[in-house]
Design an enzyme around this catalytic site. Structure first.
Site, PDB file in Angstrom:
ATOM      1  N   GLU A   1      -9.911   2.673  -5.188  1.00 19.80           N
ATOM      2  CA  GLU A   1      -9.529   4.064  -4.959  1.00 19.80           C
ATOM      3  C   GLU A   1      -8.408   4.528  -5.896  1.00 19.80           C
ATOM      4  OE1 GLU A   1     -10.790   4.447  -0.304  1.00 19.80           O
ATOM      5  OE2 GLU A   1      -8.820   3.595  -0.671  1.00 19.80           O
TER       6      GLU A   1
ATOM      7  N   HIS B   1      -2.811   3.121  -4.704  1.00 28.03           N
ATOM      8  CA  HIS B   1      -2.213   2.692  -3.425  1.00 28.03           C
ATOM      9  C   HIS B   1      -0.770   2.206  -3.624  1.00 28.03           C
ATOM     10  CE1 HIS B   1      -5.652   3.177  -0.744  1.00 28.03           C
ATOM     11  NE2 HIS B   1      -6.431   2.727  -1.715  1.00 28.03           N
TER      12      HIS B   1
ATOM     13  N   ASP C   1       0.864  -1.191   0.000  1.00 28.61           N
ATOM     14  CA  ASP C   1       0.000   0.000   0.000  1.00 28.61           C
ATOM     15  C   ASP C   1       0.896   1.235   0.000  1.00 28.61           C
ATOM     16  OD1 ASP C   1      -2.349   1.743   0.398  1.00 28.61           O
ATOM     17  OD2 ASP C   1      -3.351  -0.110   0.977  1.00 28.61           O
TER      18      ASP C   1
END
Ligand code: ACM
Ligand code: ZN
Length: 517
Positions: free
Chosen positions: A318, A254, A186
């Site tokens: 995202e 990410h 991440d």
């Protein structure tokens, strides 16, 4: 209320059928585990489970039909490839013997976990206790409702390490979970050794601290990573407990830890630092550059060498499109491939990776943001938030789905926001989904995101007891579920966890009422 005959029987997840019979089986140091060669490992596992608390070193003998069958625990498997319930088992306990059988060794393993919970809680003691080790005579027939009973741990935001992961795997096994989804990458840290890209560890696994406000960093460095050998060891540990580990390499968003290590994989060139704050980051992989595909495929090559799981999770959540909109390479890709938008550029990326995985005999899974009419059919959707109608629509078209509704099974949320009863009452089959499509919902997964979960004690506090609730939803028939019965059984299960020094949240916390968000 439980029927009175079941008093003293307290099993999580609740078995499909239990009949209580007369009498009890008493374990002593003369009890023999009798089994067949294919269950040698299971017999050893049972022996080692029983040994510390009882002090008994049970003999393991081969199952001989002519033997005087007294004081035996029989483990038997009748392999049947076409069994409709390969994870199921039966358990017959009588005063003179216990018989656990399944159509697979995995089913027998779950029978052993049930037997474990039939013993007094003290069976979990790591040191010897002198007492009567009896179990009530019962007849149990059991198999799971869902084939996907998962738990996800984020080790990027904070790193817990091998011992914590093994401890979680042990408890997962006792609750009959079968999937561990390992979120290894991440923005705030890359945690898996990739030999071809050493900077992912040298640079990407370390951050200088964590933001405590917009401009202030606590200055406490966070780092940690697993070598491929350590990962293999953990995979084997999980596999001995019938838990498949699905790794997650989160792309194309990410990825700040990747870009800090290899800035040339971005749209702008950087430089970047491993992130010290949380939330959605605008810097993502440049999908216009062919070397990004080389990178992702090379990483996945090593991941596939280490992990034997059929499924590889590639995130996809995202992904802000700001950089792609301004990037000449990304725009050139959009034109060349005849794509309509940056959204379609993400689908193009996902499909290329899905095809790559498929050509290697694997299957892509991604968070629900990967959904699109043009997404490869074979990609599994991991639902977490929003796009619910799109997820339903996809299930109706045959796409396989795993459910992780954030409001119910994101266990990093405080109990005041996600109380135990909400987690318990969550059902992964959406109310509006017609029966004929239920089979497309493979099951559910609880997640612990570790932004604010800094150590193992906190992890245990967040996970337990809510993970026990998720176990029951994953395994037990919906009509068998009952919150009050669960709470009664939980009381006993938590005492079992205490023997293993698990820091579960106390009643005052997990019984808190719902509060409005
Ligand atoms: C997610 O919570 N971003 C999958
Ligand atoms: Zn770009």
């Amino acid at each position: 209320m439980e029927p009175k005959s079941n008093e003293g029987i307290s099993i999580i997840p609740k078995p499909k059928r239990i009949d209580v019979k007369q009498g009890q089986f008493i374990l002593n140091n003369k009890t023999v585990i009798a089994t067949v060669p294919t269950l040698k490992k299971q017999a050893e596992y049972l022996k080692e489970l029983i040994a510390p608390a009882t002090g008994f070193e049970l003999a393991i003998k081969s199952l001989n039909k002519n033997e005087e069958d007294i004081n035996l625990i029989i483990l038997n498997v009748e392999e049947n490839e076409s069994s409709p319930n390969p994870e199921g088992y039966t358990l017959e306990a009588d005063p003179d013997k216990i018989i656990i059988s399944g159509t697979t060794p995995q089913g027998v393993f779950y029978g052993i976990q049930t037997l474990r919970q039939l013993f007094p809680i003290e069976i979990e003691s790591p040191s010897k206790i002198t007492m009567e080790w009896s179990i009530p005579c019962v007849s149990i027939d059991d198999f799971p409702r869902f084939s996907w009973r998962g738990f996800m741990l984020d080790e990027s935001r904070h790193f817990f390490g091998k011992d914590t992961v093994k401890k979680m795997l042990d408890i997962m096994a006792s609750l009959k979970f079968n999937i561990f989804h390992w979120h290894l990458t991440d923005d705030q840290g890359w945690r898996i050794e990739i030999k071809k890209y050493p900077r992912l560890i040298e640079i990407g696994s370390k951050r200088k601290g964590t933001n405590i406000s917009l401009r202030k960093i606590d200055g406490i460095p966070i780092s940690g990573s697993y070598t491929q050998d350590e990962i293999k060891e953990i995979i084997e540990y999980a596999s001995d407990r019938y838990i498949t580990i699905n790794p997650e390499i989160d792309v194309p968003g990410h990825v700040t830890a990747v870009l800090a290590s290899y800035p040339e994989l971005s749209c702008t060139g950087g430089p970047f630092e491993v992130s010290t704050h949380f939330g959605i980051h605008k810097e993502i992989l440049c999908v216009g550059k062919e070397k990004v595909f080389d990178f992702v495929q090379n990483v996945l090559d090593e991941v596939m060498e280490v992990f034997s799981s059929k499924i590889i999770h590639t995130g996809g959540d995202e992904v802000p499109k700001r950089r792609w909109k301004k990037c000449a390479d990304c725009q050139a890709r959009i034109s060349k491939e005849g794509l309509q938008s940056e959204e379609e550029l993400q689908v193009y990326f996902t499909n290329r990776i899905a095809n790559y995985l498929e050509s290697n005999g694997r299957r892509l899974m991604g968070w629900n943001e990967i959904l699109n009419d043009k997404l490869a059919d074979n990609a599994i959707c991991h639902y977490w938030n929003e796009k619910f109608d799109e997820v339903l629509d996809n299930a109706r078209k045959g796409r396989k789905i795993v459910m992780s509704e954030m409001r119910a099974v994101y266990l990093n949320y405080p109990y005041s926001r996600t109380p135990l009863h909400r987690t318990y009452e969550y059902d992964p089959i959406p109310d509006d989904l017609e029966n004929k499509f239920h089979q497309n919902v493979l099951g559910l997964e609880a997640c612990v995101w570790a932004e604010y979960v800094k150590d193992s004690k906190r992890l245990e506090f967040q996970a337990f007891p809510r993970l026990s609730a998720v176990a029951e939803t994953g395994w037990s028939l919906k009509i068998k579920k009952d919150y009050q019965s669960f709470l009664t059984r939980l009381n006993e299960f938590n005492q079992r966890l205490s023997f293993h020094d698990v820091n579960y949240a106390p009643k005052e916390i997990f019984l808190k009422d719902d509060v409005e968000p």
